[in-house]
Design a protein around this motif. Structure first.
Motif, short mmCIF file in Angstrom:
data_model
loop_
_atom_site.label_atom_id
_atom_site.label_comp_id
_atom_site.label_asym_id
_atom_site.label_seq_id
_atom_site.Cartn_x
_atom_site.Cartn_y
_atom_site.Cartn_z
N VAL A 342 0.87 -1.18 0.14
CA VAL A 342 0.07 0.26 0.00
C VAL A 342 0.71 1.26 0.16
O VAL A 342 0.77 2.25 -0.58
CB VAL A 342 -1.03 -0.03 1.17
N SER A 343 2.08 1.21 0.88
CA SER A 343 2.69 2.23 0.98
C SER A 343 3.64 2.80 -0.46
O SER A 343 3.76 3.70 -0.94
CB SER A 343 3.79 2.23 1.95
N ALA A 344 4.06 1.60 -1.01
CA ALA A 344 4.59 1.49 -2.34
C ALA A 344 3.74 2.12 -3.42
O ALA A 344 4.39 3.03 -4.22
CB ALA A 344 5.25 0.09 -2.81
N ALA A 345 2.61 1.64 -3.63
CA ALA A 345 1.69 2.02 -4.46
C ALA A 345 1.43 3.59 -4.45
O ALA A 345 1.05 4.43 -5.45
CB ALA A 345 0.40 1.33 -4.55
N SER A 346 1.27 4.14 -2.94
CA SER A 346 0.92 5.52 -2.86
C SER A 346 1.97 6.30 -3.28
O SER A 346 1.94 7.42 -3.88
CB SER A 346 0.63 5.53 -1.23
N LEU A 347 3.30 5.89 -3.13
CA LEU A 347 4.49 6.49 -3.15
C LEU A 347 4.72 6.63 -5.05
O LEU A 347 4.81 7.57 -5.57
CB LEU A 347 6.02 5.99 -2.91
N ALA A 348 4.21 5.65 -5.59
CA ALA A 348 4.23 5.54 -7.05
C ALA A 348 3.07 6.57 -7.64
O ALA A 348 3.09 7.14 -8.56
CB ALA A 348 3.87 4.00 -7.58
N GLY A 349 1.94 6.48 -6.90
CA GLY A 349 0.85 7.27 -7.16
C GLY A 349 1.11 8.96 -7.21
O GLY A 349 1.08 9.81 -8.06
N LEU A 350 2.30 9.26 -6.09
CA LEU A 350 2.52 10.75 -6.00
C LEU A 350 3.75 10.89 -7.07
O LEU A 350 3.65 12.13 -7.37
CB LEU A 350 3.16 10.65 -4.60
N ALA A 351 4.35 10.09 -7.41
CA ALA A 351 5.35 10.05 -8.59
C ALA A 351 4.55 10.64 -9.82
O ALA A 351 5.11 11.47 -10.63
CB ALA A 351 6.12 8.94 -8.80
N ALA A 352 3.55 10.12 -10.08
CA ALA A 352 2.54 10.39 -11.14
C ALA A 352 2.01 11.60 -11.25
O ALA A 352 1.86 12.51 -12.02
CB ALA A 352 1.85 9.11 -11.73
N LEU A 353 1.42 12.05 -9.91
CA LEU A 353 0.72 13.10 -9.66
C LEU A 353 1.10 14.50 -9.30
O LEU A 353 0.96 15.59 -9.84
CB LEU A 353 -0.65 12.79 -8.63
N VAL A 354 2.27 14.43 -8.57
CA VAL A 354 2.82 15.64 -8.06
C VAL A 354 3.58 16.32 -8.97
O VAL A 354 3.51 17.58 -9.22
CB VAL A 354 4.10 15.46 -6.79
N PRO A 355 4.08 15.83 -10.04
CA PRO A 355 4.94 16.68 -10.99
C PRO A 355 3.73 17.04 -12.28
O PRO A 355 4.15 18.04 -13.04
CB PRO A 355 5.61 15.71 -11.57
N TRP A 356 2.57 16.47 -12.11
CA TRP A 356 1.56 16.83 -13.11
C TRP A 356 1.09 18.28 -12.95
O TRP A 356 0.59 18.75 -11.93
CB TRP A 356 0.19 15.85 -12.91
N SER A 357 1.16 19.01 -14.10
CA SER A 357 1.07 20.45 -14.07
C SER A 357 -0.63 20.84 -13.99
O SER A 357 -0.99 22.06 -13.64
CB SER A 357 1.67 21.22 -15.24
N GLY A 358 -1.28 19.68 -14.23
CA GLY A 358 -2.95 19.97 -14.32
C GLY A 358 -3.51 20.08 -13.03
O GLY A 358 -4.37 20.35 -12.92
N LEU A 359 -2.74 19.62 -11.80
CA LEU A 359 -3.15 19.80 -10.50
C LEU A 359 -2.52 20.95 -10.00
O LEU A 359 -1.38 21.24 -10.15
CB LEU A 359 -2.29 18.61 -9.60
N ASN A 360 -3.44 21.85 -9.64
CA ASN A 360 -3.15 23.20 -9.05
C ASN A 360 -4.49 23.51 -8.13
O ASN A 360 -5.47 23.28 -7.89
CB ASN A 360 -2.81 24.27 -10.15
N ALA A 361 -3.98 24.82 -7.23
CA ALA A 361 -4.81 25.12 -6.13
C ALA A 361 -6.24 25.50 -6.83
O ALA A 361 -7.26 25.40 -6.05
CB ALA A 361 -3.97 26.19 -5.39
N ASN A 362 -6.21 26.11 -7.83
CA ASN A 362 -7.43 26.54 -8.29
C ASN A 362 -8.38 25.52 -9.14
O ASN A 362 -9.34 26.09 -9.72
CB ASN A 362 -7.23 27.85 -9.40
N ALA A 363 -7.82 24.47 -9.48
CA ALA A 363 -8.76 23.42 -10.07
C ALA A 363 -9.02 22.04 -9.23
O ALA A 363 -9.15 21.03 -9.50
CB ALA A 363 -7.93 22.93 -11.27
N ASN A 364 -9.08 22.42 -8.00
CA ASN A 364 -9.51 21.34 -6.84
C ASN A 364 -8.62 20.21 -7.01
O ASN A 364 -9.00 19.04 -6.62
CB ASN A 364 -10.93 21.02 -7.00
#
Length: 480
Positions: A342-364
């Motif tokens: 579970v911990s490994a999958a979560s870290l892998a998910g963060l590797a995909a999501l955190v660098p993604w520019s589509g995630l920002n404070a104004n887009a929830n």
């Protein structure tokens, strides 16, 4: 004659016991709140005084000094007695806090963080070891639970204090406000903690050589992380690991040992494999040191929001531990297998999501990150109570106390090592050069992806543990 009356929370939290409880729990809270304050305000610190390349050193030196401090707590208690030992620890912590608050440069800040770590580690050790001195034996479990719960309180207070001051441009005051807390704790200690131990005290010996080598191994890797050349990075890692192996060689023949018998053997899923799991899982969660910087730099989150999002990792650990601790032995075996994954999958998910520019404070985009952030700690919490119980049950007869204290040493060492390796990976991946948003994205991707391998390795060692005879594993997990 020993009092056989059943222990209750009402008894622990009333009269003089209440004030003593506040003193001991307050010491843990002071250390824990400071951890989250520092993590939350670090992006603002480097923006103001520079030193981004030393970002991870704030945690590395703090934790390395904490190893020394916690190891010295029994000796300090023996020499000074409880009251003066506490006052020494508080004074060291306050000195380091003041240095951090006044720091004009990153070098000054790192010196302050080192003194904070030394005093904080000493304070932690004293708080836990003084429980048996301050309270009757039947109150020990409740007092231990109360002091341990302060880490949960810290996940609420630390990000709030750090985030509010960072957002208003006054990060230094996040350190200054800690000093009145130090003064209040010191006053309470002088009033409620005895000056001497009533029972005869035996001499206490500390394995200083082994501890010094552990700290040296981390510092060698830290120094090599300052260069962007992979060859020097690799050389530093090799040298640091060789020093770490030297600890095992010295400890096996030392008169005063750091680890119990079998701690350095990885055969047959024994104690060595269990300690390897503790180390690898602890390394995996050290990415939280960089999460506030990544979220503020890449997604423009405020320090307050970034601080609380980072605290989700620790909150997940707490939730996982509470929900899994009373499970049956059969369920515990499943949790021991599933937790690291579970911990490994979560870290892998963060590797995909955190660098993604589509995630920002104004887009929830914040909602996309909540689950994997909590999942990193949740995975550890799901297996942690059963993992520690395995350590207790697998430890050699007569070495149970040594096996228990070794868990704290391994955790602190893993945290320091993880922060150091995280800094090395981030710097090599572009945090400093080219820097900026693009460099930070590359650093986030590399760090989360590589650190996801740590709980995967823990799962492999866990498999060795679970391949032991089912009766042996069940006997250990039944007690969790």
């Amino acid at each position: 004659m020993q009092n056989t009356k059943a222990a209750s929370w009402g008894e622990l939290l009333s009269g003089r016991n209440a004030l003593r409880s506040i003193a001991l729990a307050g010491g843990v809270a002071l250390h824990a709140v400071n951890v989250y304050i520092a993590t939350t305000i670090l992006p603002s610190v480097v923006e103001d005084i520079g030193g981004l390349e030393y970002y991870a050193w704030n945690t590395t030196l703090f934790v390395a000094a904490s190893i020394f401090g916690s190891a010295l707590s029994p000796k300090t208690l023996h020499i000074f007695g409880p009251r003066r030992a506490f006052l020494v620890a508080i004074a060291l912590f306050a000195l380091g806090t003041a240095a951090c608050a006044a720091a004009p440069t990153m070098g000054w800040m790192l010196a302050g963080r080192t003194w904070q770590g030394l005093g904080g580690g000493l304070l932690l050790g004293l708080c836990y070891s003084s429980i048996r001195i301050v309270f009757e034996e039947r109150l020990w479990p409740l007092a231990t639970g109360l002091t341990s719960s302060m880490w949960g309180i810290a996940t609420l207070l630390g990000p709030a204090i750090g985030g509010i001051f960072a957002e208003t441009g006054h990060w230094r005051w996040a350190f200054w406000v800690v000093l009145p807390m130090c003064a209040g704790l010191a006053w309470l200690v002088t009033q409620q903690i005895s000056a001497k131990v009533s029972s005869p005290r035996t001499d206490v010996k500390v394995p200083m050589l082994q501890i010094a080598l552990l700290v040296a191994s981390v510092l060698v890797i830290s120094v090599s992380s300052l260069t962007y050349q992979v060859s020097w990075n690799a050389l530093g890692i090799i040298a640091g690991l060789l020093i770490g192996l030297g600890v095992a060689r010295v400890d096996k023949t030392a008169s005063v040992r750091l680890m119990p018998t079998g701690a350095y053997s990885l055969k047959k899923g024994g104690l060595g494999s269990l300690y390897a799991c503790v180390c690898l899982l602890s390394i995996g969660i050290t990415v939280e040191v960089f999460v506030p910087y990544f979220l503020q730099m890449i997604h423009d989150y405020t320090p307050l929001i970034a601080g609380y999002m980072t605290a989700l990792m620790s909150a997940g650990w707490t939730v996982g531990s509470i929900t899994s601790s009373s499970r049956s032995s059969a369920t515990a075996r499943k949790l021991l297998r599933a937790g690291p994954l579970v911990s490994a999958a979560s870290l892998a998910g963060l590797a995909a999501l955190v660098p993604w520019s589509g995630l920002n404070a104004n887009a929830n985009g914040v909602w996309w990150l909540l689950l994997p952030l909590m999942g990193v700690g949740l995975g550890i919490g799901l297996c942690w109570p059963h993992l520690l119980t395995q350590v207790f049950k697998t430890s050699p007869p007569g070495e149970e106390n040594m096996a228990s204290s070794a868990i704290i040493t391994i955790q602190l060492y893993a945290m320091a090592l993880g922060a150091t390796l995280g800094g090395m990976i981030a710097n090599a991946a572009g945090l400093i050069e080219p820097g900026g948003v693009e460099g930070t994205r590359h650093a986030a991707l590399a760090m989360f992806a590589i650190f996801a391998l740590s709980p995967v390795a823990a799962a492999i060692f866990m498999g060795r543990v679970l391949r032991r005879p089912a009766a042996a594993v069940a006997a250990a997990t039944d007690a969790a």
